[in-house]
Design a protein around this motif. Sequence first.
Motif, PDB file in Angstrom:
ATOM      1  N   SER A  95       0.824  -1.217   0.000  1.00 31.51           N
ATOM      2  CA  SER A  95       0.000   0.000   0.000  1.00 31.51           C
ATOM      3  C   SER A  95       0.860   1.270   0.000  1.00 31.51           C
ATOM      4  O   SER A  95       0.405   2.323  -0.411  1.00 31.51           O
ATOM      5  CB  SER A  95      -0.942   0.004   1.209  1.00 31.51           C
ATOM      6  OG  SER A  95      -0.189  -0.020   2.399  1.00 31.51           O
ATOM      7  N   LEU A 152       4.167   1.584  -1.472  1.00 35.45           N
ATOM      8  CA  LEU A 152       4.988   1.802  -2.669  1.00 35.45           C
ATOM      9  C   LEU A 152       4.257   2.485  -3.833  1.00 35.45           C
ATOM     10  O   LEU A 152       4.887   3.240  -4.573  1.00 35.45           O
ATOM     11  CB  LEU A 152       5.630   0.490  -3.125  1.00 35.45           C
ATOM     12  CG  LEU A 152       6.782   0.024  -2.218  1.00 35.45           C
ATOM     13  CD1 LEU A 152       7.336  -1.306  -2.697  1.00 35.45           C
ATOM     14  CD2 LEU A 152       7.898   1.066  -2.168  1.00 35.45           C
ATOM     15  N   PRO A 153       2.944   2.263  -4.040  1.00 39.13           N
ATOM     16  CA  PRO A 153       2.292   3.017  -5.119  1.00 39.13           C
ATOM     17  C   PRO A 153       2.349   4.534  -4.909  1.00 39.13           C
ATOM     18  O   PRO A 153       2.227   5.290  -5.870  1.00 39.13           O
ATOM     19  CB  PRO A 153       0.839   2.517  -5.066  1.00 39.13           C
ATOM     20  CG  PRO A 153       0.923   1.174  -4.457  1.00 39.13           C
ATOM     21  CD  PRO A 153       2.044   1.244  -3.473  1.00 39.13           C
ATOM     22  N   ARG A 154       2.550   4.960  -3.667  1.00 42.82           N
ATOM     23  CA  ARG A 154       2.628   6.411  -3.398  1.00 42.82           C
ATOM     24  C   ARG A 154       4.060   6.912  -3.462  1.00 42.82           C
ATOM     25  O   ARG A 154       4.333   8.070  -3.168  1.00 42.82           O
ATOM     26  CB  ARG A 154       2.025   6.701  -2.023  1.00 42.82           C
ATOM     27  CG  ARG A 154       0.525   6.347  -1.950  1.00 42.82           C
ATOM     28  CD  ARG A 154       0.076   6.238  -0.508  1.00 42.82           C
ATOM     29  NE  ARG A 154       0.172   7.518   0.178  1.00 42.82           N
ATOM     30  CZ  ARG A 154       0.161   7.639   1.501  1.00 42.82           C
ATOM     31  NH1 ARG A 154       0.059   6.572   2.272  1.00 42.82           N
ATOM     32  NH2 ARG A 154       0.261   8.833   2.056  1.00 42.82           N
ATOM     33  N   GLU A 199       2.305  -1.912 -12.362  1.00 44.84           N
ATOM     34  CA  GLU A 199       1.740  -1.373 -11.122  1.00 44.84           C
ATOM     35  C   GLU A 199       0.289  -1.777 -11.001  1.00 44.84           C
ATOM     36  O   GLU A 199      -0.514  -1.498 -11.880  1.00 44.84           O
ATOM     37  CB  GLU A 199       1.873   0.154 -11.121  1.00 44.84           C
ATOM     38  CG  GLU A 199       1.338   0.762  -9.841  1.00 44.84           C
ATOM     39  CD  GLU A 199       1.653   2.254  -9.721  1.00 44.84           C
ATOM     40  OE1 GLU A 199       2.519   2.738 -10.469  1.00 44.84           O
ATOM     41  OE2 GLU A 199       1.024   2.910  -8.896  1.00 44.84           O
ATOM     42  N   PRO A 200      -0.074  -2.452  -9.909  1.00 46.76           N
ATOM     43  CA  PRO A 200      -1.460  -2.902  -9.789  1.00 46.76           C
ATOM     44  C   PRO A 200      -2.403  -1.703  -9.704  1.00 46.76           C
ATOM     45  O   PRO A 200      -2.089  -0.702  -9.069  1.00 46.76           O
ATOM     46  CB  PRO A 200      -1.488  -3.676  -8.471  1.00 46.76           C
ATOM     47  CG  PRO A 200      -0.096  -3.748  -7.987  1.00 46.76           C
ATOM     48  CD  PRO A 200       0.708  -2.727  -8.709  1.00 46.76           C
ATOM     49  N   SER A 224       2.862   8.096 -12.000  1.00 46.09           N
ATOM     50  CA  SER A 224       1.644   8.353 -11.243  1.00 46.09           C
ATOM     51  C   SER A 224       1.943   9.470 -10.251  1.00 46.09           C
ATOM     52  O   SER A 224       3.092   9.707  -9.933  1.00 46.09           O
ATOM     53  CB  SER A 224       1.227   7.095 -10.485  1.00 46.09           C
ATOM     54  OG  SER A 224       0.864   6.082 -11.383  1.00 46.09           O
ATOM     55  N   ARG A 231       2.742  11.037  -6.891  1.00 43.18           N
ATOM     56  CA  ARG A 231       3.395  10.410  -5.742  1.00 43.18           C
ATOM     57  C   ARG A 231       3.420  11.372  -4.559  1.00 43.18           C
ATOM     58  O   ARG A 231       3.451  12.582  -4.744  1.00 43.18           O
ATOM     59  CB  ARG A 231       4.843  10.037  -6.069  1.00 43.18           C
ATOM     60  CG  ARG A 231       5.075   9.396  -7.410  1.00 43.18           C
ATOM     61  CD  ARG A 231       4.657   7.962  -7.432  1.00 43.18           C
ATOM     62  NE  ARG A 231       5.101   7.335  -8.689  1.00 43.18           N
ATOM     63  CZ  ARG A 231       4.734   6.131  -9.087  1.00 43.18           C
ATOM     64  NH1 ARG A 231       3.919   5.417  -8.358  1.00 43.18           N
ATOM     65  NH2 ARG A 231       5.166   5.631 -10.223  1.00 43.18           N
TER      66      ARG A 231
END
Lengths: 283, 318
Positions: free
Chosen positions: B77, B79-81, B108-109, B156, B158
């Motif tokens: 949860s 790492l996507p940020r 990236e999921p 994305s 961040r």
Amino acid sequence: MSNADTLTSPARRRGGGVGDLLLSELALLFRRRRTWALLGALALIPVLLAVAVRLSGSGGGPSFVGDIAGNGLFTGFAAITVAVPLFLPLTVGVVAGDTIAGEASLGTLRYLLITPAGRIRLLLVKFAVAAAFCLAAALTVVVAGLLIGLALFPVGPVTLLSGTEIPAIDAVGRALLIAVHVAISLVGLTAIGVFISTLTDVPVGAMAATVVLSITAQILGSLSQLSALHPYLFSAHWFGFGDLLRDPISWASFGDNVVLQLGYAVVFGSLAMGRFVTRDILS
Amino acid sequence: MTSSGLAVETRGLTKRFGRHEAVSSLDLSVPTGSVFGFLGPNGSGKTTTIRMLLALAAPSAGTITVLGSEMPKRSASVLPRVGALVEGPGFYPFLSGAANLTRFDAAEPGTSSRTRSARVAEALARVGLSAAAAKKVGSYSLGMKQRLGIAVALLSPRDLIVLDEPTNGLDPQGTREVRSLIRGLNADGTTVLVSSHLLAEIEQLCTHAAVMRAGRLVAQGGLDELRGATAAIEIVTPDLDLAREVLARFGLDATADETSTGDSTPRLDAPLPDGVLPEDLVVELVAADVRVRGVAVRRPSLEDRFVELTGEGFDVER
């Protein structure tokens, strides 16, 4: 671009679907020139076989090779028989050995994991795509064999090992079934290759080790003193496709093979996961 | 955003490779919203620390909190940020720049495939690579690869961006662009952690910094705090004793610079407290008939401080 946007952005859904990654992985494999070179080399096997028979006539060599001159459809069967012991394991070793080690050596592994692709998710997708390559490789040999046979030799009904004669179109179906059997036969080796690939950052090392193991298994399989071991070798049913050339088809060997290869996939898949999930990525 | 106001916090973070300790009980605090310079000579443990922050390597001991969540436990949860460039760019040389970005975005999921090409195009535009988007990465220069690496971090939105040596291989224009890119990101509210051994870079860019040496943190804090706020004044004059008397009236404790050689005029050095203006000192010195031949006010640069903390030598210490 603010923090609030990130949390509410419709572009970011929760959940870990594998669809996009799987497609991306397939595209990556089949956009590589190396993959096409491997498949091209496999397609060359039936072509060389057929041309040699055409030029020299049917004299000499194993009988299944000589049969090609009588019926072009036999080229597919002959080619897969020639490709199974060495050429197919060689190409599968290259693809499976490259899965993780190749990403590590390019430096892309760390970026995939930061993304975050997820270690288990990435490993599953890598394994699935390597298995898809097995099917592509086996189909390449068989289909190239059928096509070159069609082009160079007469085609007619095929007499099966059990003596029944089936029409040419059914024989094509049997040939494709053999391709599926061979592809499944290579799944165990693929799982071993993926596991070795998680152990190193040097893809060539993982490829070579995988190929060496495939040859070792066949040598062990030829030693009658080790016959107790034979049913458990991943190469046990590599030539078991003869049963698919009977009427009715004898599925025993096919089924045993599926169970055996699944067993290898589970054991070496678990080993690969255990290794990859805890490993420090320092490449 | 986090209760503690820290984007990255480590406590007692340690990493051992066999008997070698690469990072030793590190307490790093990166304030949310800062541009944080992570300094240290080669081999001081910066990249190893960054690898642990990003869950690439597991710590031997200690805790890591990134964006308020524990790492590596919550990496899926967190790492996507986070966007990152770690130890140089890594790409598929047989794919184009745009295809490489598409690949990482697809990995990236939860990213939408409908908007993927738009995201890729925007990230390429932000690093000035739109013209080279269709070229194979194998034909890129090092600087172009470096830019593409930054583009991956920008795919994305961040909350935290980690850039490990982002200006490696870039020409002066590229370096300036990266600097303005970092400022732009930070203005949007993104915390940026930049590791570098180029001090000028950090000094121009960062609000906070930490200095590592041989796996240990030797200094950390706001930039002024790190630099040492106290300035010093230097007065060049042949009348040393007279000048020292005048300075003493302002409460300055002056010392003659013993290193000055015979042919040059002697110098006095004194720390300059806040509130004492150099111009007042000069007026007073001249009124007292001190022959003032030169006056200079010095603030220690970050480089002085860095060398003081990490030693002069080029040698890797361990």
